[in-house]
Enzyme design. Sequence first.
Site, mmCIF file in Angstrom:
data_model
loop_
_atom_site.group_PDB
_atom_site.id
_atom_site.type_symbol
_atom_site.label_atom_id
_atom_site.label_comp_id
_atom_site.label_asym_id
_atom_site.label_seq_id
_atom_site.Cartn_x
_atom_site.Cartn_y
_atom_site.Cartn_z
ATOM 1 C CG ASP A 260 1.823 -4.053 -3.111
ATOM 2 O OD1 ASP A 260 2.848 -3.530 -2.640
ATOM 3 O OD2 ASP A 260 0.683 -3.602 -2.887
HETATM 4 C C1 BGC Z 1 1.611 -1.072 -0.802
HETATM 5 C C2 BGC Z 1 2.088 -0.410 -2.079
HETATM 6 C C3 BGC Z 1 3.440 0.218 -1.869
HETATM 7 C C4 BGC Z 1 4.394 -0.829 -1.377
HETATM 8 C C5 BGC Z 1 5.811 -0.317 -1.171
HETATM 9 C C6 BGC Z 1 2.657 -1.960 -0.181
HETATM 10 O O1 BGC Z 1 2.284 -2.316 1.105
HETATM 11 O O2 BGC Z 1 0.455 -1.817 -1.086
HETATM 12 O O3 BGC Z 1 1.154 0.546 -2.496
HETATM 13 O O4 BGC Z 1 3.886 0.811 -3.066
HETATM 14 O O5 BGC Z 1 3.917 -1.337 -0.149
HETATM 15 O O6 BGC Z 1 5.899 0.527 -0.095
#
Ligand code: BGC
Length: 732
Positions: A260
């Site tokens: 993530d």
């Molecule tokens: C979130 C994810 C997301 C990623 C990319 C993160 O802050 O937890 O769900 O896919 O950002 O935007």
Amino acid sequence: MEKVELEALLQSLSVPEKVHQLVQLNGNFFSVKEEIATGPSAKIGMDSSVVHQVGSILNTFGAKNLKELQKRYMEQHEHHIPMLFMADIINGYRTVFPISLALGCSFDEALVKRTAQIAAQEASVSGIHVTFSPMVDVVRDARWGRVMESYGEDTYLNCLFAKAMVEGYQQEEHNVFACVKHFAGYGAPLGGREYNTVELGERSLREHYLPSYKAAVDAGCHLVMTSFNTIDGIPATANRWLLDDVLRKEWGFQGTVISDHSAVKELIPHGVAKDEKEAAKLAFTAGCDIDMMTSIYANHIEELLAEGSISMAQLDDACRRVLALKNELGLFENPYRFADEAKEKQVQLCKEYRDFACEVVTKTCVLLQNNNQVLPLAKDKNIALVGPYAQERGLYGMWSFTTDPNTVVTLEEGFLSIAKDAHIYTAQGASFLDRAEDIPFFGKVDATLTTDNREQLCQEAIEAATKSDVIICALGEHAQQSGEGGARASLTISDGQMYLLKEMRKLGKPVIVLLFSGRPLQVDEIEANCDALLQCWFPGIEGGNGIAKLIYGEANPSGRLVMSFPYRVGQCPIFYNHLNTGRPALTSTHSQRFTSRYIDTPNGPQHCFGYGLSYSEFIYENITLDHATMKKDEKLHVLVDVTNVSDTAGIETVQLYLRDVCASIARPVKELKGVQKVNLAPHEKKTVTFTIREDMLRFVNRDMKYVSEPGEFIIYIGKNSEDTLSTNFTLV
Ligand code: BGC
Ligand code: BGC
């Protein structure tokens, strides 16, 4: 590209070139002419020469833009490897559907799958290859802001929708590849606080939380995203047991694992890596292939390889997975894939998709109260439409970066297009928030969401209401109060909105509340001050049309809750499939004082899982089983009669729950195991049949084996998790 060619390509790459395939940055790194000293790469400590080598980009959109980026990128890349474009397409791309939590309330796989197909169609022609969806974190705590991205508290439903979404995205034509997230257990942060610690025993993790990710993997999902949290003290992004033993070895996942956002770097504040180099080593060797938005892999993998902390075979495996992903997408043959400006204009927001989005709204709102059948409304009634949502275009929730607010149909517009002969008097009536600082978002507070003059706003609503037959109050959380970083310790609407509602109630006219939120809110005080309550979630761009159809009876509400609505926030986490405890409040032989209960609030929720009203009325009768005992290789059939006793046609969501009465470990009081949506004409009766198979009785037993155990089982069938008929059988 043939496998041998791909392998030859891999072998022709230098070590830095292999490493760079494992790095993901966002479009800001590419779209601006970078100031070396202050630009985005300086900020994350990355050499700016690396930027133009990285393997993938996130959250950059548009066919023209992405084609140009791809062209420039490939021209300067030594091996002309194409770039991968990934993005968060969560509940639609341009045609934005209700948030996932609302989609769950449809209890309808085919409907949800179709939303993913449309999202894929629209996103693919804009040049997107991979979506960071579905999010299938099981959620039991309304305080957590991200419950809006999930399909709710139930494992069975999250599995169903995980599969539906993956199959929808990865359809044959105009597909995007799916990335299931957040692996694993991110939906259970202590206290509902964002990014907080997760404390789950392995059995609970395996039984309730892991199956939905596995369902996505089994459906062919190409990527898995790690979660921010720890699992038993070990951050998911550095958790070899999770990423390697379970995901790859047990489940046979062959695709790519991505961290993530910045999760590799967060291993340092988690306190498991002393520095960036150690963070790189821990995440990489645990099985995390792509580092999203940090410079850690870019800066340290080569060194780790040189000193022997990781092997060339490991680096090759990770890089091979990224190249294979590009290859499976067909990017080596056509790096622009489906990106097409003409198609964008043609398919995005086309009438067919918008009409479908409107239908989805009608199937995902949940009618929580309808005293004296005040709904549906006659179209000639003059209405006062008051509250901060009356004319609001922000109806799509936090995870819809690509929504053009001008494409959103407001409530006022929706009502006007149906109630052509009535007067609609609109007034804002109240502001979203009492204090601007209630939603700091990206560090900013928005003062326009508050007011200095509550009385004045309310007075305008009173004037509108005085001229009307019915008052509709459009209230709720602001969209930015839920979603990532939207944890709340209270589940109420603003004081200003409650004040407005109470003032409206005093006028003695029918009051209908339309409630917008990304989570279950505490609705007891709202219900005490209105006749009808429709839970609208964030309904997406067709919100105004879909809700107006429901209010005027052009559609009949059929949504059912996928998260319990607590009376009080202190009941969280609250979920229907809890254990019985040794002193269950209702059946314990101990005195009431010494049973498992609150002394100031009921144990159960205000509205339970599976609950939702309709304009029809359904009754259940005659539950029967074809056998009272079942051998492991046999099937049982359980039948129930469902009758629509009203004059309105409607859809009933018939729910099957099972309980294993006594087993080697304590089992939940009820678990959803089957759903059938039944269309019933006025006064029509249908017999609904469910088949019970042994695999529906399995659980993770004392020895961590997924098996069934002989003994007594109770079957419950009904309209929600509390209102059921029951019968029982014995597994022999
Ligand atoms: C979130 C994810 C997301 C990623 C990319 C993160 O802050 O937890 O769900 O896919 O950002 O935007
Ligand atoms: C309590 C114990 C106590 C025991 C004997 C139980 O109800 O939980 O703390 O020692 O009774 O009085």
